[in-house]
Design a protein around this motif. Structure first.
Motif, mmCIF file in Angstrom:
data_model
loop_
_atom_site.group_PDB
_atom_site.id
_atom_site.type_symbol
_atom_site.label_atom_id
_atom_site.label_comp_id
_atom_site.label_asym_id
_atom_site.label_seq_id
_atom_site.Cartn_x
_atom_site.Cartn_y
_atom_site.Cartn_z
ATOM 1 N N VAL A 49 116.598 71.993 20.729
ATOM 2 C CA VAL A 49 117.334 72.795 21.708
ATOM 3 C C VAL A 49 118.576 73.354 21.036
ATOM 4 O O VAL A 49 119.318 72.624 20.375
ATOM 5 C CB VAL A 49 117.752 71.956 22.941
ATOM 6 C CG1 VAL A 49 118.562 72.825 23.905
ATOM 7 C CG2 VAL A 49 116.535 71.389 23.646
ATOM 8 N N ARG A 50 118.786 74.645 21.169
ATOM 9 C CA ARG A 50 119.971 75.263 20.590
ATOM 10 C C ARG A 50 120.631 76.171 21.617
ATOM 11 O O ARG A 50 119.992 76.635 22.576
ATOM 12 C CB ARG A 50 119.612 76.058 19.335
ATOM 13 C CG ARG A 50 118.577 77.141 19.547
ATOM 14 C CD ARG A 50 118.215 77.807 18.236
ATOM 15 N NE ARG A 50 117.254 78.888 18.445
ATOM 16 C CZ ARG A 50 116.864 79.725 17.493
ATOM 17 N NH1 ARG A 50 117.336 79.589 16.262
ATOM 18 N NH2 ARG A 50 115.995 80.689 17.753
ATOM 19 N N LEU A 51 121.913 76.418 21.400
ATOM 20 C CA LEU A 51 122.717 77.214 22.324
ATOM 21 C C LEU A 51 123.243 78.460 21.638
ATOM 22 O O LEU A 51 123.705 78.394 20.496
ATOM 23 C CB LEU A 51 123.897 76.386 22.843
ATOM 24 C CG LEU A 51 123.591 75.023 23.471
ATOM 25 C CD1 LEU A 51 124.883 74.317 23.834
ATOM 26 C CD2 LEU A 51 122.686 75.171 24.687
ATOM 27 N N LEU A 52 123.168 79.578 22.335
ATOM 28 C CA LEU A 52 123.783 80.822 21.882
ATOM 29 C C LEU A 52 125.018 81.083 22.738
ATOM 30 O O LEU A 52 124.951 80.946 23.963
ATOM 31 C CB LEU A 52 122.821 82.004 22.033
ATOM 32 C CG LEU A 52 121.542 82.024 21.201
ATOM 33 C CD1 LEU A 52 120.716 83.239 21.588
ATOM 34 C CD2 LEU A 52 121.879 82.066 19.723
ATOM 35 N N ILE A 53 126.121 81.450 22.125
ATOM 36 C CA ILE A 53 127.332 81.789 22.858
ATOM 37 C C ILE A 53 127.525 83.296 22.756
ATOM 38 O O ILE A 53 127.768 83.833 21.672
ATOM 39 C CB ILE A 53 128.564 81.055 22.295
ATOM 40 C CG1 ILE A 53 128.278 79.559 22.148
ATOM 41 C CG2 ILE A 53 129.767 81.299 23.199
ATOM 42 C CD1 ILE A 53 127.960 78.847 23.432
ATOM 43 N N LEU A 54 127.409 83.986 23.881
ATOM 44 C CA LEU A 54 127.375 85.448 23.892
ATOM 45 C C LEU A 54 128.359 86.036 24.901
ATOM 46 O O LEU A 54 128.860 85.339 25.778
ATOM 47 C CB LEU A 54 125.967 85.938 24.260
ATOM 48 C CG LEU A 54 124.798 85.434 23.427
ATOM 49 C CD1 LEU A 54 123.486 85.856 24.081
ATOM 50 C CD2 LEU A 54 124.883 85.991 22.010
ATOM 51 N N ARG A 55 128.598 87.312 24.766
ATOM 52 C CA ARG A 55 129.279 88.047 25.833
ATOM 53 C C ARG A 55 128.383 88.062 27.059
ATOM 54 O O ARG A 55 127.149 88.125 26.948
ATOM 55 C CB ARG A 55 129.552 89.488 25.390
ATOM 56 C CG ARG A 55 130.563 89.627 24.260
ATOM 57 C CD ARG A 55 130.623 91.063 23.775
ATOM 58 N NE ARG A 55 130.996 91.977 24.857
ATOM 59 C CZ ARG A 55 132.239 92.382 25.087
ATOM 60 N NH1 ARG A 55 133.231 91.943 24.321
ATOM 61 N NH2 ARG A 55 132.518 93.216 26.073
ATOM 62 N N GLY A 56 128.993 88.039 28.223
ATOM 63 C CA GLY A 56 128.213 88.014 29.451
ATOM 64 C C GLY A 56 127.229 89.161 29.564
ATOM 65 O O GLY A 56 126.116 88.997 30.069
ATOM 66 N N SER A 57 127.620 90.326 29.068
ATOM 67 C CA SER A 57 126.758 91.499 29.167
ATOM 68 C C SER A 57 125.525 91.395 28.277
ATOM 69 O O SER A 57 124.563 92.141 28.457
ATOM 70 C CB SER A 57 127.550 92.764 28.799
ATOM 71 O OG SER A 57 128.122 92.639 27.507
ATOM 72 N N ASP A 58 125.533 90.461 27.313
ATOM 73 C CA ASP A 58 124.402 90.333 26.393
ATOM 74 C C ASP A 58 123.410 89.236 26.794
ATOM 75 O O ASP A 58 122.278 89.219 26.291
ATOM 76 C CB ASP A 58 124.904 90.044 24.975
ATOM 77 C CG ASP A 58 125.640 91.223 24.364
ATOM 78 O OD1 ASP A 58 125.342 92.373 24.755
ATOM 79 O OD2 ASP A 58 126.513 90.998 23.505
ATOM 80 N N VAL A 59 123.828 88.332 27.655
ATOM 81 C CA VAL A 59 122.956 87.206 28.003
ATOM 82 C C VAL A 59 121.643 87.680 28.620
ATOM 83 O O VAL A 59 120.559 87.240 28.230
ATOM 84 C CB VAL A 59 123.672 86.228 28.959
ATOM 85 C CG1 VAL A 59 122.688 85.180 29.508
ATOM 86 C CG2 VAL A 59 124.814 85.529 28.235
ATOM 87 N N THR A 60 121.707 88.590 29.565
ATOM 88 C CA THR A 60 120.486 89.068 30.211
ATOM 89 C C THR A 60 119.564 89.770 29.222
ATOM 90 O O THR A 60 118.344 89.665 29.324
ATOM 91 C CB THR A 60 120.815 90.030 31.370
ATOM 92 O OG1 THR A 60 121.751 91.014 30.930
ATOM 93 C CG2 THR A 60 121.420 89.273 32.542
#
Length: 219
Positions: A49-60
């Motif tokens: 399991v890994r996590l990506l930390i993104l700008r909100g506009s990029d998550v979708t």
């Protein structure tokens, strides 16, 4: 143990701070301190399991294309992306599966404190929510020129760039400090758990288990 890697896209900032305790309740913890590291991709205590930390506009976007199996994004970003309803999200290849009840706020119109909303002529509106704004004013028969801004929205009416703005309002203190007041509420906003439709089929057991654990933490 997960049968194949599970990637979860998280929204940085305030939402991230309120998300991590929910993941902790689901036994998912980043190995590194996400607030001190400059990395954007984090391994967790679970090997697959890994996590990506993104700008909100990029998550979708990451979830839609399956680069991330799951994500946590504000409802404002989902609305802008075309996911105002469950059916619309489905058309975008996404399931909106859970209201996390965190990072609550309102999406509102706002303008100068000494000015009423203008509705008898064409107006200029500053916002980063272009699609939401177009739909909102069209539904009300208001002709509006939409100006895309990425920040410092409150300056637009003060400097004469726009007649009003559409933005996220939490306490309203930033508006007040800049001589603005909130006008009309467009939507109540909170963070939502979303899942890629293909991933839900391919990794159903693992994803459903995680959804159940997070739902229990939300209460």
């Amino acid at each position: 143990m997960y049968e194949s890697p599970l990637t979860i896209a998280l929204t940085k900032g305030r939402i991230l701070k309120e998300t991590l305790p929910l993941l902790e309740a689901a036994n998912i913890r980043p190995i590194d301190d996400v607030f001190k590291s400059r990395k954007l991709l984090f391994e967790t205590n679970l090997p697959n399991v890994r996590l990506l930390i993104l700008r909100g506009s990029d998550v979708t976007t990451y979830v839609r294309y399956g680069t991330a199996d799951m994500g946590i994004a504000g409802k404002d970003m989902l609305m802008e992306y075309g996911c105002e309803s469950a059916e619309q999200c489905g058309d975008q290849g996404i399931y909106e599966v859970l209201d996390l009840n965190i990072a609550r706020c309102q999406l509102m119109t706002a303008g100068k404190v000494d000015q009423a909303p203008i509705r008898d002529r064409r107006i200029k509106v500053a916002t980063k929510f272009i699609n939401v704004a177009k739909a909102y004013y069209a539904e009300r028969g208001v002709q509006a020129d939409i100006i895309k801004l990425y920040g410092a929205m409150e300056l637009a009416p003060i400097m004469g760039l726009a007649d009003e703005i559409i933005d996220i309002v939490d306490t309203g203190n930033t508006l007040k400090a800049n001589g603005l007041v909130p006008w009309d509420e467009i939507a109540d906003i909170s963070s939502r758990l979303i899942v890629n439709k293909a991933s839900m089929k391919m990794k159903h057991a693992d994803i459903q288990n995680l959804i159940n654990c997070i739902a229990k933490a939300v209460g």
